[in-house]
Design a protein around this motif. Structure first.
Motif, mmCIF file in Angstrom:
data_model
loop_
_atom_site.group_PDB
_atom_site.id
_atom_site.type_symbol
_atom_site.label_atom_id
_atom_site.label_comp_id
_atom_site.label_asym_id
_atom_site.label_seq_id
_atom_site.Cartn_x
_atom_site.Cartn_y
_atom_site.Cartn_z
ATOM 1 N N PRO A 1 1.300 -1.233 0.448
ATOM 2 C CA PRO A 1 -0.166 -0.333 -0.312
ATOM 3 C C PRO A 1 1.183 1.067 -0.265
ATOM 4 N N LYS A 2 0.339 1.728 -0.218
ATOM 5 C CA LYS A 2 0.903 3.715 -0.056
ATOM 6 C C LYS A 2 2.121 3.820 -1.324
ATOM 7 N N VAL A 3 3.138 3.276 -0.857
ATOM 8 C CA VAL A 3 4.646 3.215 -1.549
ATOM 9 C C VAL A 3 4.918 2.280 -2.530
ATOM 10 N N ASP A 4 4.934 1.561 -3.091
ATOM 11 C CA ASP A 4 5.532 0.389 -4.085
ATOM 12 C C ASP A 4 6.773 0.216 -3.405
ATOM 13 N N GLY A 5 7.293 -0.856 -4.020
ATOM 14 C CA GLY A 5 9.007 -1.235 -3.142
ATOM 15 C C GLY A 5 9.731 -0.734 -4.460
ATOM 16 N N TYR A 6 9.038 -0.468 -5.891
ATOM 17 C CA TYR A 6 10.284 -0.269 -7.089
ATOM 18 C C TYR A 6 10.650 1.603 -6.936
ATOM 19 N N GLU A 7 9.766 2.349 -5.704
ATOM 20 C CA GLU A 7 10.049 3.660 -5.636
ATOM 21 C C GLU A 7 10.559 3.226 -4.456
ATOM 22 N N VAL A 8 10.405 3.110 -3.727
ATOM 23 C CA VAL A 8 11.429 2.884 -2.171
ATOM 24 C C VAL A 8 12.839 2.230 -2.941
ATOM 25 N N LYS B 1 18.264 4.178 -4.037
ATOM 26 C CA LYS B 1 19.527 3.705 -4.456
ATOM 27 C C LYS B 1 20.261 5.208 -4.629
ATOM 28 N N GLU B 2 19.311 6.611 -4.994
ATOM 29 C CA GLU B 2 19.791 7.782 -5.614
ATOM 30 C C GLU B 2 19.940 8.251 -3.838
ATOM 31 N N ASN B 3 20.275 7.870 -2.816
ATOM 32 C CA ASN B 3 20.455 9.128 -1.769
ATOM 33 C C ASN B 3 21.664 8.355 -1.375
ATOM 34 N N TYR B 4 21.347 6.530 -0.939
ATOM 35 C CA TYR B 4 22.341 6.068 0.410
ATOM 36 C C TYR B 4 22.803 5.003 -0.480
ATOM 37 N N LEU B 5 23.975 4.884 -1.369
ATOM 38 C CA LEU B 5 24.606 5.001 -2.600
ATOM 39 C C LEU B 5 25.022 2.623 -1.707
ATOM 40 N N LYS B 6 25.633 2.986 -0.097
ATOM 41 C CA LYS B 6 26.004 1.965 0.593
ATOM 42 C C LYS B 6 24.705 0.012 0.903
ATOM 43 N N THR B 7 23.915 1.276 0.488
ATOM 44 C CA THR B 7 22.346 0.388 1.038
ATOM 45 C C THR B 7 22.183 -0.224 -0.142
ATOM 46 N N LYS B 8 22.448 -1.186 0.160
ATOM 47 C CA LYS B 8 22.078 -3.233 -0.506
ATOM 48 C C LYS B 8 20.671 -2.680 -0.856
ATOM 49 N N VAL B 9 20.205 -3.299 -1.528
ATOM 50 C CA VAL B 9 18.765 -3.530 -1.561
ATOM 51 C C VAL B 9 18.040 -4.934 -2.331
ATOM 52 N N VAL B 10 17.968 -5.758 -1.959
ATOM 53 C CA VAL B 10 16.815 -7.197 -2.275
ATOM 54 C C VAL B 10 16.137 -7.437 -2.024
ATOM 55 N N PHE B 11 15.327 -7.356 -3.212
ATOM 56 C CA PHE B 11 14.200 -7.240 -4.070
ATOM 57 C C PHE B 11 12.947 -8.467 -3.227
ATOM 58 N N LEU B 12 11.867 -9.224 -2.864
ATOM 59 C CA LEU B 12 11.430 -10.001 -2.355
ATOM 60 C C LEU B 12 9.992 -10.175 -2.560
ATOM 61 N N SER B 13 9.558 -11.178 -3.693
ATOM 62 C CA SER B 13 8.043 -10.357 -4.703
ATOM 63 C C SER B 13 7.628 -11.639 -5.044
ATOM 64 N N ALA B 14 6.420 -11.909 -5.022
ATOM 65 C CA ALA B 14 6.125 -12.775 -5.958
ATOM 66 C C ALA B 14 5.529 -12.063 -7.363
ATOM 67 N N LYS B 15 6.510 -11.514 -7.768
ATOM 68 C CA LYS B 15 5.846 -11.523 -8.952
ATOM 69 C C LYS B 15 7.438 -12.122 -9.494
ATOM 70 N N SER B 16 7.608 -12.644 -10.187
ATOM 71 C CA SER B 16 7.799 -14.059 -10.273
ATOM 72 C C SER B 16 8.247 -14.330 -12.090
ATOM 73 N N LYS B 17 7.810 -13.118 -12.925
ATOM 74 C CA LYS B 17 8.405 -12.965 -14.626
ATOM 75 C C LYS B 17 9.623 -12.336 -14.642
ATOM 76 N N GLU B 18 10.457 -12.961 -15.439
ATOM 77 C CA GLU B 18 11.304 -12.415 -15.947
ATOM 78 C C GLU B 18 11.719 -10.598 -16.026
ATOM 79 N N LYS B 19 10.586 -10.593 -16.746
ATOM 80 C CA LYS B 19 10.732 -8.697 -17.176
ATOM 81 C C LYS B 19 10.528 -8.307 -15.469
ATOM 82 N N ASP B 20 9.712 -9.011 -14.263
ATOM 83 C CA ASP B 20 10.068 -7.539 -13.103
ATOM 84 C C ASP B 20 10.806 -8.012 -12.618
#
Lengths: 910, 118
Positions: free
Chosen positions: B56-63, B68-87
């Motif tokens: 809800p509200k703000v989605d993961g892509y935006e976060v 990536k814009e503000n905190y270059l050192k922070t690693k991001v791991v997506f964990l999603s049910a969206k499993s298509k190659e394009k996702d």
């Protein structure tokens, strides 16, 4: 004083001039030949209508009866505008079918009947012969007047000089034979003859105008002077219209002349056979009436002058045109007048005899000869010779007969009355012609009976009295009636009095004729041949381009036999030419040997028709082919086919339209299907996504339980999560299957009489715990006592729980349930005080996973299927579900009809 | 001690992840939607974020983009049910360091996080 020699030489000189003109016209490269195709020439050739009757007789009639001489010219003027309708059609038909005379036309229309053609020919002979005879008499009389000026003649007294009339008649016959029978095709154009006739039309008009001007402006002081003096001489009754009786006569005379100007054999010859272009009618439609006006302008002045000049002298009014100039010593003018009258008479004689001779040879002689198989086989090669000499002899015979008719049977009747008698005879043809070109049902039997009856009455009312007057039959018939029946008096049938003799005869003959024609045609069954011709005639403008393919004919013919027929009658050269013409228009490969196809047979028949007449051609062609009678059904089928092409086209058009519509619809359906497909894909992807959430938890905790050493508390807690998530998973699967069953209509409901109040309270009770947990204020307002309805109580409960659970998720502080009976409906509303639903989401609210519209935004809470299923459940109960929303208040309302008996429970039953 | 931020709207998933990473000795932060996550990132600047996409509200892509814009050192791991190659492609294109799909293997996710933080 003009000597006999002068007159004779002037007359023969004029005849030689005519020969010269005709001969010069027919010479190769003659400029006159081109003129022959001019519309003015066509219009002036129609002026053959004006005969010695016009030239001499009109004056005589005017001197006796005043204005009624005009009636006979008013008719043609009135009918001229209609020529575009009638004449054009007749021309088109005649050209398309190679018709050579009016008898041929009628014969062709009524199934190419030889009998009908012969009948018409005989009628025309009877009708026209006296008319021709009276022209010869006119010439003869004028000759006499020119030579015996001191004692103007009374009718019927002939002098020794009358022999010159005989020679003149022979001269005319020679001219007609020479220029009228050069080509064997009776349909061939006679340019020389046409130009000669036009020359004569000009001569008679010029001569009459000259005499009129002389009389009006030289003897008198203009037209007004003549009328003024006539008034003094007590002649005003001649130029003032008479009473009622006169008006009715005018009507009948007008009608009579309308028919005559189109169907007199000589008019048919000039107007139809010699016509080269339908466009010429445009000119003729005004020029011919103008000619009639001009040639009549001076009739009354001359008549009045004559009466005043020859007061109390035995001068026949018919001769005023010549007698006046002679009396005043204007011999030159008299000769001009004489030549004008001569021209008027000769043109009529020439054209009439040609058309009659064609009829006699093609519709009388030929059918008899070719019908005789033996004769026709033995003399086939001689037939063309027989045909053309038959025509020549006929011309000679007609002219000689006419000459002797007036010599021997002369009744002393005037030019006009004899002419009118002919008119009435010819009028009998008009029902079969007019009916034939506009009415497909007009039948041969109707035409035949009508014609015979009409002609019978004609003979009885007009010819019998003439015979009686010269003693051939007892005079008592006139006064006592036939066999002494007074209602059978020739001049007043059924006691009808008060009409002129001619009007009376026309009325009865035409009335009987039309009555029989129409009545018999109505009931008669047409043969296939007749019907075939009837359709071609009436719809000529549709068929004339492809006539041969529209002639319904069945049989077998050797090509060579047909070709030899054509060769015989047309000669090698013309037959080869017409054959190549045919090939040119044929449109498909042409077989020069073996069996001829029907188109060629029809073509050959048509070409031969132009030479020997329609009926004879049919008989002749039939003699070389093995014809099979074509059945009525076949004709009708072919007809339907031919005419069906049009409707087929229409049908095709509408089919194309329908196809286009169908394809449009298909593409729409396709679009819908694609959308459906997309929605389904979306649905599936959403469902799998939704399922992954519980599975993720289940897997994660299962792995933790497996890998880690957990204390009992943790173990129990994690196992409980796994169990809960499994339950969630099960619910989701159940709902998806539910929805699918509702969607496909396979869902079955368990209908029971249920107390709704109880149901509502039960549902509310099961939610109370949830509201309590969320510290929401929950109120129930049920405004009725027991209410039993036929519902599936589990399903309705499902809907209520769904609404209450949604409300619990969105409400800020309170939820309300209000149930009322109103407008034959049970209405249950669930309201919350949440933020409300964005307006753009409303349309999708009841769609499954509607939040899938915004894929990345996960729906707030729930599976996203609840409302979709609720909507289906309400539909199955013939009820509704609606929502209204605003900030701080969102209301979901369901309605169930109270009158359920009236409604068939939606597709299912328990 | 590395700080890990868990962002998901599913309480049970958060619970399992919390248990796993705490046991491994990480400091764990939790957010239930994108908005909450962004606030925590600003305050705590985690070393690694495990990020759901559909929230809800703000989605993961935006976060992810914000990080990536503000905190270059922070690693991001997506964990999603969206499993298509394009996702997956889209996630990596936004600068994510790893894209894992639900349901996940506990061993794998722990191993991946360890790898990224060393």
């Amino acid at each position: 004083m003009l000597s006999r020699e002068v007159i004779i030489s002037v007359t023969f000189g004029y005849l030689i001039l005519l020969f010269a003109i005709a001969w010069y016209t027919e010479r190769k490269g003659s400029p006159l030949k081109k003129w022959a195709n001019h519309p003015w020439v066509y219009a002036l050739s129609l002026a053959v209508y004006c005969t010695a009757w016009t030239f001499y007789g009109s004056v005589g009639r005017a001197a006796e009866n005043g204005l009624d001489f005009l009636a006979i010219y008013v008719g043609p003027c009135l009918v001229a505008p209609l020529w575009w309708l009638v004449m054009r059609k007749i021309i088109r038909i005649s050209k398309a079918m190679n018709i050579s005379s009016i008898a041929d036309f009628i014969s062709s229309r009524y199934g190419k009947s030889a009998n009908l053609g012969a009948l018409v020919t005989i009628f025309c002979l009877f009708g026209i012969l006296p008319y021709i005879s009276i022209q010869i008499k006119g010439i003869s009389n004028s000759l006499d007047i020119m030579q015996l000026t001191e004692t103007p003649l009374a009718a019927g007294s002939f002098s020794v000089f009358s022999d010159s009339g005989f020679y003149l008649a022979l001269g005319l016959a020679l001219f007609t034979i020479f220029f009228g029978t050069r080509a064997i095709e009776a349909t061939a154009r006679h340019e020389g003859l046409v130009i000669a006739v036009v020359f004569e039309s000009i001569v008679k008009l010029f001569a009459f105008l000259a005499i009129g001007i002389f009389v009006s402006f030289f003897l008198f002081d203009g037209l007004t002077d003549i009328f003024a003096q006539a008034k003094v001489a007590d002649l005003s009754h001649l130029f003032v219209l008479s009473g009622e009786n006169g008006v009715s006569d005018w009507f009948w005379m007008g009608l009579l002349s309308m028919m005559a100007v189109m169907f007199l054999p000589r008019q048919f010859q000039m107007g139809i056979i010699e016509n080269t272009s339908e466009k010429h009618l445009d000119t003729a439609m005004w020029l011919f009436p103008l000619y009639l006006v001009l040639i009549n302008v001076f009739v009354l002045p001359i008549a009045l002058s004559g009466l005043m000049i020859f007061q109390n002298q035995p001068v026949l009014a018919d001769t005023f045109v010549l007698a006046i100039p002679l009396k005043f010593g204007q011999e030159g003018l008299a000769v001009l007048g004489y030549l004008g009258g001569f021209a008027a008479a000769t043109s009529m004689i020439i054209v009439s005899t040609i058309s009659l001779s064609t009829m006699v040879s093609n519709n009388l002689l030929m059918p008899i000869l070719v019908a005789n198989g033996n004769f026709s086989k033995r003399f086939q090669s001689n037939l063309p010779g027989i045909l053309i000499w038959g025509r020549r002899l006929t011309i000679l015979a007609i002219i000689l007969l006419s000459y002797f008719y007036f010599r021997i049977l002369d009744t002393g009747s005037s030019l006009v009355s004899t002419g009118l008698i002919s008119f009435v005879a010819i009028a009998q043809l008009s029902p079969s012609i007019i009916g034939g070109i506009f009415w497909k049902k007009a039948s041969k039997s109707g035409a035949t009976v009508g014609l015979i009856l009409g002609m019978g009455i004609w003979g009885f009312t007009l010819i019998l009295p003439t015979f009686a007057s010269i003693g051939l039959v007892p005079k008592e018939i006139l006064t006592d009636g036939l066999f002494g029946y007074s209602w059978l008096r020739p001049n007043s049938l059924f006691g009808m009095e008060g009409m002129s003799i001619v009007s009376h005869a026309l009325f009865f003959s035409l009335f009987a004729n039309i009555l029989c024609f129409v009545a018999i045609s109505f009931f008669a069954k047409q043969s296939s041949k007749e019907l075939n011709q009837a359709v071609l005639f009436v719809d000529i403008f549709k068929y004339d381009q492809k006539l041969d393919t529209n002639i319904f004919w069945k049989g077998q013919a050797q090509f060579s036999a047909l070709q030899s027929l054509l060769n015989t009658f047309l000669g090698e050269e013309k037959s080869t030419k017409s054959l190549s013409d045919f090939k040119l228009n044929y449109g498909k490969p042409f077989q020069n040997e073996g069996m001829a196809d029907p188109e060629f047979v029809s073509f050959a028949q048509r070409i031969l028709s132009g030479v020997i007449g329609v009926a004879s051609a049919r008989i002749l062609v039939a003699s070389v082919v093995k014809e099979e009678e074509i059945s009525m059904d076949e004709v009708l089928n072919i007809l339907k086919e031919t005419q069906g092409i049009k409707s087929l086209n229409l049908e095709l058009k509408s089919k194309t339209k329908a196809l286009k519509k169908a394809s449009e619809k298909l593409s729409e359906v396709n679009k819908a299907l694609k959308l459906n497909d997309m929605l389904k894909d979306e649905f599936i992807s959403t469902v799998t996504h939704e399922m992954k959430t519980p599975i993720t938890s289940i897997r994660a905790f299962s792995e933790i339980l497996q890998d880690e050493n957990l204390n009992e508390d943790e173990k129990r807690r994690f196992l409980q999560i796994i169990i809960d998530e499994t339950g969630r998973m099960t619910r989701l699967i159940d709902q998806v299957l539910d929805l699918e069953r509702f969607d496909s209509g396979r869902q079955t409901l368990n209908w029971e009489k249920t107390d709704l109040k109880n149901l509502i309270l039960e549902s509310a009770e099961s939610m109370e715990k949830v509201f309590l947990e969320k510290s929401l204020d929950f109120q129930i307002d049920c405004r009725f006592e027991k209410l039993y309805l036929l519902v599936d109580q589990d399903r309705i409960k499902q809907v209520l729980l769904n609404l209450l659970s949604n409300a619990s998720k969105f409400a800020k502080s309170s939820v309300q349930l209000i149930a009322v009976e109103e407008d034959q409906m049970l209405s249950i509303a669930v309201a919350d005080d949440g933020v409300g639903i964005p307006e753009e989401d409303l349309p999708y609210l009841f769609e499954k996973f509607f939040q899938a519209k915004n894929q990345t935004q996960k729906k707030p809470i729930g599976t996203g299927l609840g409302l979709a299923i609720s909507k289906k459940i309400m539909e199955y109960h013939s009820g509704t579900i609606d929502v209204s929303t605003e900030p701080g208040k969102t209301v979901f309302q369901i309605c169930i009809p109270l009158q359920q008996e009236a409604l068939t429970p939606h597709p299912l039953r328990s | 001690m590395n700080k890990i931020l868990l962002v998901d709207d599913e309480p049970n998933i958060l619970l399992s992840l919390d248990f796993l990473f705490k046991k491994e000795g990480y400091q764990v932060l939790i957010a239930r939607d994108g908005e909450e996550a962004m606030a925590l990132i600003r305050d705590e600047i985690p070393d690694l974020i495990i990020l759901d996409i559909m929230m809800p509200k703000v989605d993961g892509y935006e976060v992810c983009a914000f990080v990536k814009e503000n905190y270059l050192k922070t690693k991001v791991v997506f964990l999603s049910a969206k499993s298509k190659e394009k996702d997956l492609q889209k996630g990596l294109a936004l600068g994510a360091d790893k894209y894992l799909t639900k349901p996940f293997s506990t061993k794998e996710i722990v191993a991946e996080v360890k790898k990224l933080l060393n």
